[in-house]
Design an enzyme around this catalytic site. Structure first.
Site, PDB file in Angstrom:
ATOM      1  N   HIS A  98      42.075  26.214  33.883  1.00  0.00           N
ATOM      2  CA  HIS A  98      43.409  25.960  33.323  1.00  0.00           C
ATOM      3  C   HIS A  98      44.085  24.662  34.173  1.00  0.00           C
ATOM      4  O   HIS A  98      43.580  24.649  35.316  1.00  0.00           O
ATOM      5  CB  HIS A  98      44.210  27.226  33.781  1.00  0.00           C
ATOM      6  CG  HIS A  98      45.578  27.359  33.085  1.00  0.00           C
ATOM      7  ND1 HIS A  98      46.734  26.628  33.719  1.00  0.00           N
ATOM      8  CD2 HIS A  98      46.068  28.219  32.072  1.00  0.00           C
ATOM      9  CE1 HIS A  98      47.667  27.070  33.021  1.00  0.00           C
ATOM     10  NE2 HIS A  98      47.603  27.881  32.256  1.00  0.00           N
ATOM     11  N   ASP A 158      41.257  31.656  41.146  1.00  0.00           N
ATOM     12  CA  ASP A 158      42.371  31.834  39.944  1.00  0.00           C
ATOM     13  C   ASP A 158      42.229  33.150  39.338  1.00  0.00           C
ATOM     14  O   ASP A 158      41.310  33.159  38.550  1.00  0.00           O
ATOM     15  CB  ASP A 158      42.403  30.634  39.148  1.00  0.00           C
ATOM     16  CG  ASP A 158      43.621  30.979  38.279  1.00  0.00           C
ATOM     17  OD1 ASP A 158      44.189  31.935  37.963  1.00  0.00           O
ATOM     18  OD2 ASP A 158      43.885  29.805  37.409  1.00  0.00           O
ATOM     19  N   CYS A 167      46.282  25.367  27.742  1.00  0.00           N
ATOM     20  CA  CYS A 167      46.354  24.519  28.810  1.00  0.00           C
ATOM     21  C   CYS A 167      45.201  24.346  29.452  1.00  0.00           C
ATOM     22  O   CYS A 167      44.811  24.607  30.593  1.00  0.00           O
ATOM     23  CB  CYS A 167      47.264  25.445  29.875  1.00  0.00           C
ATOM     24  SG  CYS A 167      48.943  25.707  29.108  1.00  0.00           S
ATOM     25  N   GLN A 174      43.692  35.684  35.173  1.00  0.00           N
ATOM     26  CA  GLN A 174      43.364  36.669  34.038  1.00  0.00           C
ATOM     27  C   GLN A 174      42.425  37.778  34.350  1.00  0.00           C
ATOM     28  O   GLN A 174      41.728  38.394  33.598  1.00  0.00           O
ATOM     29  CB  GLN A 174      42.504  35.557  32.962  1.00  0.00           C
ATOM     30  CG  GLN A 174      43.384  34.673  32.282  1.00  0.00           C
ATOM     31  CD  GLN A 174      44.479  35.270  31.592  1.00  0.00           C
ATOM     32  OE1 GLN A 174      44.597  36.219  31.030  1.00  0.00           O
ATOM     33  NE2 GLN A 174      45.512  34.168  31.161  1.00  0.00           N
ATOM     34  N   LYS A 200      51.511  38.259  33.739  1.00  0.00           N
ATOM     35  CA  LYS A 200      50.645  38.602  32.849  1.00  0.00           C
ATOM     36  C   LYS A 200      49.712  39.966  33.349  1.00  0.00           C
ATOM     37  O   LYS A 200      48.859  40.469  32.506  1.00  0.00           O
ATOM     38  CB  LYS A 200      49.355  37.726  33.203  1.00  0.00           C
ATOM     39  CG  LYS A 200      49.674  36.284  32.896  1.00  0.00           C
ATOM     40  CD  LYS A 200      48.411  35.281  33.067  1.00  0.00           C
ATOM     41  CE  LYS A 200      48.988  33.929  32.980  1.00  0.00           C
ATOM     42  NZ  LYS A 200      49.396  33.313  31.385  1.00  0.00           N
TER      43      LYS A 200
HETATM   44  N1  PLP Z   1      45.491  30.154  35.429  1.00  0.00           N
HETATM   45  C1  PLP Z   1      45.060  30.673  34.256  1.00  0.00           C
HETATM   46  C2  PLP Z   1      43.715  31.166  34.350  1.00  0.00           C
HETATM   47  C3  PLP Z   1      45.990  31.076  33.424  1.00  0.00           C
HETATM   48  O1  PLP Z   1      45.398  31.799  32.362  1.00  0.00           O
HETATM   49  C4  PLP Z   1      47.257  30.873  33.668  1.00  0.00           C
HETATM   50  C5  PLP Z   1      48.111  30.953  32.549  1.00  0.00           C
HETATM   51  O2  PLP Z   1      48.027  30.988  31.486  1.00  0.00           O
HETATM   52  C6  PLP Z   1      47.623  30.227  34.882  1.00  0.00           C
HETATM   53  C7  PLP Z   1      46.781  29.700  35.700  1.00  0.00           C
HETATM   54  C8  PLP Z   1      49.280  29.808  35.159  1.00  0.00           C
HETATM   55  O3  PLP Z   1      50.044  30.758  35.386  1.00  0.00           O
HETATM   56  P1  PLP Z   1      51.623  30.802  35.379  1.00  0.00           P
HETATM   57  O4  PLP Z   1      51.890  29.873  34.155  1.00  0.00           O
HETATM   58  O5  PLP Z   1      52.041  32.135  35.399  1.00  0.00           O
HETATM   59  O6  PLP Z   1      51.814  30.210  36.629  1.00  0.00           O
END
Ligand code: PLP
Length: 415
Positions: free
Chosen positions: A127, A207, A371, A210, A233
């Site tokens: 991401h 990270d 993203c 998910q 999420k």
């Molecule tokens: N990392 C992953 C794997 C994600 O799926 C997301 C959001 O879709 C993020 C980071 C960023 O999360 P946030 O926008 O809630 O900060």
């Protein structure tokens, strides 16, 4: 045997008021849980109750309301520490979300530890939130961001990973890796990857945006230095997030943002800083949402993380089976195990166009690059159509999606 009986799934659904609404006159089919999950009544009520009876700033007042608000806010930290099996509550930094958590690590640990030519290893399908902060800090430190390639099934190329660990692209200082791909749902073998990195003295960040919502994540078992994720999420209110860090790692870091609450003593001749984790929590936090975060964790544990994962596996298998009968449809991300995401493309049809048609049928899916533009580039597509599930998703909803995709195929693809 299914993880939940049909009656249990209906009972779960009845706890999410939004699932009762219609979209364009059709019942809502919500398949965008990876972007943002929905909140059950207990979470919505916990927030309302806090605002009705306890709304006051935290950590600052000696008055009763402030103390009660502080108890709720700090209670969410205790609850999170237990949920993640952290050694100490001080290892939980409350942030606005996963993105802020990564930026915090980049601007503290990264600034203190990265030097010219050092490598931050990420995956090729990361991401943007786990790429761009490392590039930005690299502009200041001279460090670079190097991707671990993925194979055609979206699993990580472990041979290439080993070579990179051995310094093929320069000395690796940090492995910053997604646990689960938001674009494809692939669960990466992070326990083993962390072990290999740590054996070489390399720091690790996972990270968990998910993964934490979809199965039990135990930070002691992972043995990572940092874990980051977002509340929205995992059925909690938006504007909540977590940075878990090993105590001794956090304790060695200076502050990032400055302001109220993160200080020990301020004077014009110099300022000293608060202890961990408050050193990283400048300004008024999102204490209202913290009440909802605790309720979301209660909800997840009541349903059971193991059952949630089992249900994910069933839904992914069913969606793979049904979607692969659609002509011209290709699933990206065939490597198993996966967590609650199915991503696909339709030959000759732009994902955005497909998404707009599906929306008219009441089906909420995500379309685009999610993203993760380098991931799309790797697979030579402008984007995908992504259906992502929660424990309340039904096979009937997946059937509605498949039927919708068939109609899109007929209207836009002439198939
Ligand atoms: N990392 C992953 C794997 C994600 O799926 C997301 C959001 O879709 C993020 C980071 C960023 O999360 P946030 O926008 O809630 O900060």
């Amino acid at each position: 045997m299914s993880a939940f009986t049909p009656e249990e799934i209906q009972a779960l659904r009845s706890r999410f008021p939004i699932l009762g609404r219609t979209v364009h006159g059709k019942p809502l089919v919500y398949l965008d849980n990876a972007a943002t999950s929905q909140m059950p009544n207990s979470v919505i009520e916990a927030v309302r109750e806090f605002d009705r009876t306890k709304h006051a700033n935290v950590h600052r007042g000696v008055h009763q309301l402030s103390q009660e608000a502080t108890d709720v806010h700090e209670g969410s930290r205790d609850r999170l520490a237990k949920f993640l099996n952290a050694r100490r509550r001080e290892e939980i930094v409350l942030t606005r979300g996963c993105t802020e958590s990564i930026n915090l690590v980049a601007n503290t640990w990264g600034r203190q530890n990265l030097r010219s030519k050092d490598v931050v290893l990420v995956s090729q399908i990361e991401h943007h939130a786990n790429i761009v902060p490392w590039q930005l800090i690299g502009n200041q430190t001279g460090s670079t961001v190097v991707p671990i390639p993925v194979l055609d099934d979206t699993s990580l190329d472990q041979d290439a990973f080993l070579k990179l660990l051995e310094g093929a692209a320069g000395p690796v200082k940090l492995l910053a890796i997604q646990h689960v791909s938001n674009a494809f749902g692939t669960i990466h073998p992070v326990v083993e990857m962390i072990r290999l990195a740590r054996a070489r003295g390399i720091a690790t960040l996972v990270d968990g945006a998910q993964s934490v919502p979809h199965f039990a994540v135990d930070v002691q078992a992972l043995d990572c230095d940092f874990l980051v994720f977002s509340g929205h999420k995992m059925h909690a209110p938006t504007g909540t997030g977590v940075l878990y860090g090993k105590f001794e790692v956090l304790d060695a870091l200076g502050p990032w943002q400055g302001g109220g609450d993160m200080i020990d003593k301020v004077s014009f001749s110099g300022t000293t800083f608060h202890e961990v984790p408050y050193r990283f929590e400048a300004g008024t936090p999102n204490f209202t949402a913290a009440a909802g975060f605790t309720a979301a964790l209660d909800f997840l544990e009541e349903v059971g993380m193991e059952k949630i994962h089992d249900r994910d596996t069933e839904l992914v298998a069913y969606a793979h089976q049904e979607l692969s009968t659609v002509p011209g449809l290709k699933i990206l991300g065939t490597h198993l195990p996966k967590a609650g995401v199915v991503s696909f493309v339709l030959d000759g049809i732009h994902p955005y166009d497909a998404g707009m048609f599906l929306d008219q049928m009441g089906i909420a899916v995500r379309t685009g690059h999610h993203c993760a533009q380098p991931a799309m580039e790797r697979f030579g597509v402008p984007g995908t159509i992504r259906a992502s599930f929660a424990m309340f998703t039904t096979e009937t909803e997946i059937d509605t999606l498949v039927e919708g995709v068939r109609r899109v195929n007929k209207i836009l693809g002439g198939r």
